[in-house]
Design an enzyme around this catalytic site. Structure first.
Site, PDB file in Angstrom:
ATOM      1  N   LYS A 127       0.840  -1.194   0.000  1.00 33.25           N
ATOM      2  CA  LYS A 127       0.000   0.000   0.000  1.00 33.25           C
ATOM      3  C   LYS A 127       0.887   1.262   0.000  1.00 33.25           C
ATOM      4  O   LYS A 127       2.105   1.180   0.227  1.00 33.25           O
ATOM      5  CB  LYS A 127      -0.912  -0.032   1.224  1.00 33.25           C
ATOM      6  CG  LYS A 127      -1.904  -1.215   1.226  1.00 33.25           C
ATOM      7  CD  LYS A 127      -2.800  -1.154   2.454  1.00 33.25           C
ATOM      8  CE  LYS A 127      -3.751  -2.329   2.523  1.00 33.25           C
ATOM      9  NZ  LYS A 127      -4.681  -2.230   3.684  1.00 33.25           N
ATOM     10  N   HIS A 162      -1.788  -5.433   1.335  1.00 37.79           N
ATOM     11  CA  HIS A 162      -3.062  -6.117   1.094  1.00 37.79           C
ATOM     12  C   HIS A 162      -2.779  -7.535   0.639  1.00 37.79           C
ATOM     13  O   HIS A 162      -1.835  -7.783  -0.094  1.00 37.79           O
ATOM     14  CB  HIS A 162      -3.859  -5.398  -0.007  1.00 37.79           C
ATOM     15  CG  HIS A 162      -5.032  -6.206  -0.463  1.00 37.79           C
ATOM     16  ND1 HIS A 162      -6.234  -6.187   0.197  1.00 37.79           N
ATOM     17  CD2 HIS A 162      -5.167  -7.119  -1.472  1.00 37.79           C
ATOM     18  CE1 HIS A 162      -7.074  -7.033  -0.397  1.00 37.79           C
ATOM     19  NE2 HIS A 162      -6.453  -7.608  -1.418  1.00 37.79           N
ATOM     20  N   ASN A 203      -1.651  -0.251   7.444  1.00 32.96           N
ATOM     21  CA  ASN A 203      -1.154  -1.609   7.688  1.00 32.96           C
ATOM     22  C   ASN A 203      -0.341  -2.205   6.537  1.00 32.96           C
ATOM     23  O   ASN A 203      -0.181  -3.426   6.431  1.00 32.96           O
ATOM     24  CB  ASN A 203      -2.284  -2.531   8.154  1.00 32.96           C
ATOM     25  CG  ASN A 203      -3.380  -2.701   7.123  1.00 32.96           C
ATOM     26  OD1 ASN A 203      -3.262  -2.203   6.003  1.00 32.96           O
ATOM     27  ND2 ASN A 203      -4.430  -3.407   7.481  1.00 32.96           N
ATOM     28  N   TYR A 217     -12.293  -2.548  -3.078  1.00 28.26           N
ATOM     29  CA  TYR A 217     -12.765  -2.590  -1.692  1.00 28.26           C
ATOM     30  C   TYR A 217     -14.294  -2.569  -1.614  1.00 28.26           C
ATOM     31  O   TYR A 217     -14.855  -2.173  -0.591  1.00 28.26           O
ATOM     32  CB  TYR A 217     -12.170  -1.419  -0.904  1.00 28.26           C
ATOM     33  CG  TYR A 217     -10.735  -1.656  -0.474  1.00 28.26           C
ATOM     34  CD1 TYR A 217     -10.373  -2.789   0.270  1.00 28.26           C
ATOM     35  CD2 TYR A 217      -9.730  -0.742  -0.795  1.00 28.26           C
ATOM     36  CE1 TYR A 217      -9.049  -3.001   0.661  1.00 28.26           C
ATOM     37  CE2 TYR A 217      -8.409  -0.954  -0.390  1.00 28.26           C
ATOM     38  CZ  TYR A 217      -8.079  -2.083   0.340  1.00 28.26           C
ATOM     39  OH  TYR A 217      -6.781  -2.293   0.748  1.00 28.26           O
ATOM     40  N   GLU A 228      -9.615 -10.017  -7.690  1.00 25.90           N
ATOM     41  CA  GLU A 228      -8.635  -8.932  -7.541  1.00 25.90           C
ATOM     42  C   GLU A 228      -7.525  -9.031  -8.594  1.00 25.90           C
ATOM     43  O   GLU A 228      -7.078  -8.012  -9.127  1.00 25.90           O
ATOM     44  CB  GLU A 228      -8.061  -8.966  -6.117  1.00 25.90           C
ATOM     45  CG  GLU A 228      -9.117  -8.583  -5.074  1.00 25.90           C
ATOM     46  CD  GLU A 228      -8.724  -8.899  -3.643  1.00 25.90           C
ATOM     47  OE1 GLU A 228      -7.621  -9.448  -3.419  1.00 25.90           O
ATOM     48  OE2 GLU A 228      -9.531  -8.590  -2.740  1.00 25.90           O
TER      49      GLU A 228
HETATM   50  P1  IDP Z   1      -7.533  -7.132   5.328  1.00 27.35           P
HETATM   51  O1  IDP Z   1      -6.759  -6.070   4.599  1.00 27.35           O
HETATM   52  O2  IDP Z   1      -6.713  -7.747   6.430  1.00 27.35           O
HETATM   53  O3  IDP Z   1      -8.144  -8.154   4.404  1.00 27.35           O
HETATM   54  P2  IDP Z   1     -10.223  -6.036   5.614  1.00 27.35           P
HETATM   55  O4  IDP Z   1     -11.146  -6.308   6.757  1.00 27.35           O
HETATM   56  O5  IDP Z   1     -10.552  -6.642   4.297  1.00 27.35           O
HETATM   57  O6  IDP Z   1      -8.739  -6.402   6.079  1.00 27.35           O
HETATM   58  O7  IDP Z   1     -10.157  -4.450   5.450  1.00 27.35           O
HETATM   59  C1  IDP Z   1      -9.524  -3.882   4.325  1.00 27.35           C
HETATM   60  C2  IDP Z   1      -8.654  -2.739   4.784  1.00 27.35           C
HETATM   61  O8  IDP Z   1      -9.492  -1.706   5.292  1.00 27.35           O
HETATM   62  C3  IDP Z   1      -7.708  -3.070   5.957  1.00 27.35           C
HETATM   63  O9  IDP Z   1      -6.493  -3.644   5.522  1.00 27.35           O
HETATM   64  C4  IDP Z   1      -7.498  -1.708   6.576  1.00 27.35           C
HETATM   65  O10 IDP Z   1      -6.506  -0.974   5.870  1.00 27.35           O
HETATM   66  C5  IDP Z   1      -8.843  -1.043   6.372  1.00 27.35           C
HETATM   67  N1  IDP Z   1      -9.697  -1.192   7.549  1.00 27.35           N
HETATM   68  C6  IDP Z   1     -10.402  -2.270   7.944  1.00 27.35           C
HETATM   69  N2  IDP Z   1     -11.074  -2.053   9.063  1.00 27.35           N
HETATM   70  C7  IDP Z   1     -10.803  -0.758   9.413  1.00 27.35           C
HETATM   71  C8  IDP Z   1     -11.210   0.083  10.491  1.00 27.35           C
HETATM   72  O11 IDP Z   1     -11.972  -0.312  11.381  1.00 27.35           O
HETATM   73  N3  IDP Z   1     -10.699   1.337  10.489  1.00 27.35           N
HETATM   74  C9  IDP Z   1      -9.863   1.813   9.528  1.00 27.35           C
HETATM   75  N4  IDP Z   1      -9.457   1.055   8.498  1.00 27.35           N
HETATM   76  C10 IDP Z   1      -9.921  -0.220   8.436  1.00 27.35           C
HETATM   77 MG    MG Z   2      -9.683  -8.000   3.016  1.00 28.01          MG
END
Ligand code: IDP
Ligand code: MG
Length: 162
Positions: free
Chosen positions: A21, A127, A124, A61, A138
């Site tokens: 990212k 992805h 984080n 997303y 994707e």
């Molecule tokens: P993942 O990336 O581990 O698959 P997902 O639940 O699919 O996680 O969420 C996609 C992305 O959205 C996460 O990697 C994170 O960057 C962001 N995200 C998810 N939940 C939150 C939240 O509660 N607050 C802010 N960003 C979030």
């Molecule tokens: Mg995800």
């Protein structure tokens, strides 16, 4: 998807979509992140640095549309270049998720990318597709078929999988 034969049992090869990212690119961790998947034994079959258009970010997303963090997530992922990748290997989808670590870095295990390099859920770093359907979807969103390497068997593969 290709198949390997091992002891007469077909072992399915998976492909997964992984992206560094904008925070990972800005912080100079592209090489570090790529090397973690390489070291694990996965095969890199697609790679490009790109600026994600808003429309592509919203489709990628799509499952999170309507959630409070959606707009911020789209803004963040389109804020600078990402490095999009396709990794292939036995169980590649789960394996890549394990290399990446839990979504919230506060809970990611040490030794994972997020557990070693990240602090907050909205920054984080990486992805990774969460299942076979999302991986196929994707990969199709980010790569044309001709951008991916096909039928590439590395000499080292026999030392990675039985
Ligand atoms: P993942 O990336 O581990 O698959 P997902 O639940 O699919 O996680 O969420 C996609 C992305 O959205 C996460 O990697 C994170 O960057 C962001 N995200 C998810 N939940 C939150 C939240 O509660 N607050 C802010 N960003 C979030
Ligand atoms: Mg995800």
């Amino acid at each position: 998807m290709s198949e390997n034969l091992s002891g007469g049992i077909a072992v399915s090869q998976e492909r997964t979509f992984v992206a560094v990212k904008p925070d990972g690119v800005e912080r100079g961790y592209v090489g570090e992140i790529i090397s973690r998947f390489e070291r694990r034994g996965l095969k890199l079959v697609g790679l490009k640095q790109m600026q994600v258009p808003v429309e592509l970010a919203e489709r990628h997303y799509g499952e999170h549309k309507g959630k409070p963090f959606f707009d911020g997530l789209v803004k963040f992922i389109t804020s600078g270049p990402i490095v999009a990748m396709v990794w292939e290997g036995k169980g590649a989808i789960t394996l890549a998720r394990n290399v990446i670590g839990a979504t919230n870095p506060a809970q990611s295990a040490p030794g994972t990318i997020r557990g070693d390099l990240a602090v907050e859920i909205g920054r984080n770093m990486v992805h990774g597709s969460d299942g076979p359907e999302s991986a196929a979807r994707e990969i199709g969103l980010f790569f044309k078929d001709e951008e991916l390497i096909k039928d590439w068997n590395r000499a080292v593969d026999k030392w990675v999988c039985e």
